[in-house]
Scaffold this motif. Structure first.
Motif, PDB file in Angstrom:
ATOM      1  N   TYR A 151       6.588   8.617 -11.559  1.00 18.87           N
ATOM      2  CA  TYR A 151       5.284   8.642 -12.219  1.00 18.87           C
ATOM      3  C   TYR A 151       4.458   7.387 -11.960  1.00 18.87           C
ATOM      4  O   TYR A 151       3.244   7.422 -12.012  1.00 18.87           O
ATOM      5  N   GLY A 152       5.117   6.254 -11.699  1.00 19.58           N
ATOM      6  CA  GLY A 152       4.371   5.030 -11.454  1.00 19.58           C
ATOM      7  C   GLY A 152       4.033   4.793  -9.993  1.00 19.58           C
ATOM      8  O   GLY A 152       3.473   3.755  -9.643  1.00 19.58           O
ATOM      9  N   PHE A 153       4.361   5.745  -9.138  1.00 21.24           N
ATOM     10  CA  PHE A 153       4.134   5.594  -7.697  1.00 21.24           C
ATOM     11  C   PHE A 153       2.636   5.578  -7.412  1.00 21.24           C
ATOM     12  O   PHE A 153       1.865   6.345  -7.990  1.00 21.24           O
ATOM     13  N   ILE A 154       2.236   4.697  -6.498  1.00 24.85           N
ATOM     14  CA  ILE A 154       0.819   4.583  -6.130  1.00 24.85           C
ATOM     15  C   ILE A 154       0.644   5.035  -4.684  1.00 24.85           C
ATOM     16  O   ILE A 154       1.311   4.530  -3.783  1.00 24.85           O
ATOM     17  N   GLY A 155      -0.253   5.977  -4.469  1.00 22.03           N
ATOM     18  CA  GLY A 155      -0.551   6.437  -3.122  1.00 22.03           C
ATOM     19  C   GLY A 155       0.195   7.704  -2.762  1.00 22.03           C
ATOM     20  O   GLY A 155       0.897   8.309  -3.582  1.00 22.03           O
ATOM     21  N   ASN A 156       0.025   8.100  -1.518  1.00 23.43           N
ATOM     22  CA  ASN A 156       0.636   9.334  -1.000  1.00 23.43           C
ATOM     23  C   ASN A 156       1.404   8.984   0.276  1.00 23.43           C
ATOM     24  O   ASN A 156       0.802   8.719   1.319  1.00 23.43           O
ATOM     25  N   PRO A 157       2.744   8.990   0.224  1.00 25.65           N
ATOM     26  CA  PRO A 157       3.548   8.383   1.287  1.00 25.65           C
ATOM     27  C   PRO A 157       3.521   9.066   2.639  1.00 25.65           C
ATOM     28  O   PRO A 157       3.937   8.466   3.626  1.00 25.65           O
ATOM     29  N   PHE A 158       3.054  10.310   2.741  1.00 23.39           N
ATOM     30  CA  PHE A 158       3.007  10.969   4.043  1.00 23.39           C
ATOM     31  C   PHE A 158       1.654  10.823   4.738  1.00 23.39           C
ATOM     32  O   PHE A 158       1.470  11.317   5.852  1.00 23.39           O
ATOM     33  N   ARG A 159       0.734  10.132   4.111  1.00 28.23           N
ATOM     34  CA  ARG A 159      -0.529   9.857   4.798  1.00 28.23           C
ATOM     35  C   ARG A 159      -0.292   8.813   5.884  1.00 28.23           C
ATOM     36  O   ARG A 159       0.500   7.888   5.723  1.00 28.23           O
ATOM     37  N   LYS A 160      -1.007   8.962   7.004  1.00 28.20           N
ATOM     38  CA  LYS A 160      -0.770   8.090   8.143  1.00 28.20           C
ATOM     39  C   LYS A 160      -1.101   6.623   7.845  1.00 28.20           C
ATOM     40  O   LYS A 160      -0.556   5.721   8.492  1.00 28.20           O
ATOM     41  N   ASP A 161      -1.991   6.364   6.891  1.00 31.25           N
ATOM     42  CA  ASP A 161      -2.381   4.984   6.600  1.00 31.25           C
ATOM     43  C   ASP A 161      -1.581   4.380   5.448  1.00 31.25           C
ATOM     44  O   ASP A 161      -1.897   3.285   4.981  1.00 31.25           O
ATOM     45  N   PHE A 162      -0.539   5.068   4.987  1.00 30.73           N
ATOM     46  CA  PHE A 162       0.273   4.530   3.897  1.00 30.73           C
ATOM     47  C   PHE A 162       1.171   3.421   4.430  1.00 30.73           C
ATOM     48  O   PHE A 162       1.844   3.603   5.448  1.00 30.73           O
ATOM     49  N   PRO A 163       1.191   2.235   3.785  1.00 34.27           N
ATOM     50  CA  PRO A 163       2.017   1.123   4.308  1.00 34.27           C
ATOM     51  C   PRO A 163       3.504   1.438   4.225  1.00 34.27           C
ATOM     52  O   PRO A 163       3.972   2.047   3.258  1.00 34.27           O
ATOM     53  N   LEU A 164       4.245   1.005   5.236  1.00 36.41           N
ATOM     54  CA  LEU A 164       5.678   1.287   5.294  1.00 36.41           C
ATOM     55  C   LEU A 164       6.423   0.690   4.106  1.00 36.41           C
ATOM     56  O   LEU A 164       7.404   1.256   3.618  1.00 36.41           O
ATOM     57  N   SER A 165       5.958  -0.445   3.612  1.00 32.66           N
ATOM     58  CA  SER A 165       6.628  -1.091   2.487  1.00 32.66           C
ATOM     59  C   SER A 165       6.155  -0.543   1.145  1.00 32.66           C
ATOM     60  O   SER A 165       6.701  -0.914   0.097  1.00 32.66           O
ATOM     61  N   GLY A 166       5.158   0.340   1.159  1.00 28.95           N
ATOM     62  CA  GLY A 166       4.642   0.886  -0.086  1.00 28.95           C
ATOM     63  C   GLY A 166       3.647  -0.046  -0.750  1.00 28.95           C
ATOM     64  O   GLY A 166       3.305  -1.115  -0.224  1.00 28.95           O
ATOM     65  N   ASN A 167       3.189   0.327  -1.932  1.00 27.29           N
ATOM     66  CA  ASN A 167       2.215  -0.468  -2.671  1.00 27.29           C
ATOM     67  C   ASN A 167       2.824  -1.184  -3.876  1.00 27.29           C
ATOM     68  O   ASN A 167       2.376  -2.258  -4.261  1.00 27.29           O
ATOM     69  N   VAL A 168       3.818  -0.573  -4.497  1.00 30.00           N
ATOM     70  CA  VAL A 168       4.481  -1.184  -5.649  1.00 30.00           C
ATOM     71  C   VAL A 168       5.982  -1.009  -5.507  1.00 30.00           C
ATOM     72  O   VAL A 168       6.452  -0.160  -4.756  1.00 30.00           O
ATOM     73  N   GLU A 169       6.723  -1.856  -6.217  1.00 30.58           N
ATOM     74  CA  GLU A 169       8.164  -1.701  -6.281  1.00 30.58           C
ATOM     75  C   GLU A 169       8.604  -1.645  -7.739  1.00 30.58           C
ATOM     76  O   GLU A 169       7.908  -2.140  -8.626  1.00 30.58           O
TER      77      GLU A 169
END
Length: 205
Positions: A151-169
């Motif tokens: 629920y706290g995930f930010i963004g959409n991970p399969f989009r081509k511009d999504f950073p490999l390290s993600g936005n939050v941990e």
């Protein structure tokens, strides 16, 4: 699917759907049609209910991000630079036909398409997956929320511009005694693999 059966299905599609689709392409023994998003609901209803088509099963649907994809054939000309699409895989048990249907969202910033739950209830979790991974919104979906990320995930991970390290941990904070989210602490870096071998590695004795 044999070429004669493909020709028969193509004939039915062109007669029944007429000008509702933007392209019809044959590849790898299957047909792919692209539909206008404005005609999406009515066209899918026809695909399911028409006696010559009768695609009664939605096998799968998936999102696609075309942001770095070039037009490689005439069949891609219907894209016209649009970024997000949803691809539906349909099966007719009665006629033993398979069909791939592709629909592009008009708005790249906020991709929206109609939900297919009213036609194929199996679309429920598939649409939630496309919403979670690509950010595509399906109007009319009764419970559109994330299904794979938390629920706290930010963004959409399969989009081509999504950073490999993600936005939050996410980590457990012993002081607060709960799980918290914080900015990613891993610095982005590019790893170049190196293979180091002995001079005569692999030589036969």
């Amino acid at each position: 699917m044999s070429s004669s059966r493909l020709e028969t299905l193509s004939f039915y599609l062109q007669n029944v759907l007429a000008d509702r689709f933007t392209s019809l392409d044959e590849r790898l023994g299957e047909l792919t049609i692209s539909l206008h998003p404005a005609d999406m609901l009515s066209s899918m209803q026809i695909l399911r209910d028409h006696q010559d088509l009768h695609f009664d099963i939605l096998i799968d649907l998936c999102g696609v991000d075309y942001s770095t994809y070039g037009a490689v054939s005439a069949s891609e000309s219907d894209r016209r630079g649009k970024r997000f699409a949803v691809v539906y895989h349909l099966l007719s048990v009665r006629h033993n036909h398979r069909l791939r249907v592709r629909i592009f969202a008009d708005d790249d910033e906020f991709p929206v398409l109609d939900s297919m739950i009213g036609i194929w209830p199996s679309a429920n979790w598939f649409e939630r997956e496309a919403f979670d991974l690509y950010g595509t919104v399906f109007t009319g979906h009764p419970d559109l929320r994330r299904i794979l990320t938390d629920y706290g995930f930010i963004g959409n991970p399969f989009r081509k511009d999504f950073p490999l390290s993600g936005n939050v941990e996410m980590r457990y904070d012993p002081d607060q005694q709960r799980v918290i989210y914080q900015p990613v602490s891993i610095e982005p870096r590019q790893i170049t693999p190196r293979v180091i071998r002995e001079e005569h590695y692999g030589d036969s004795e």
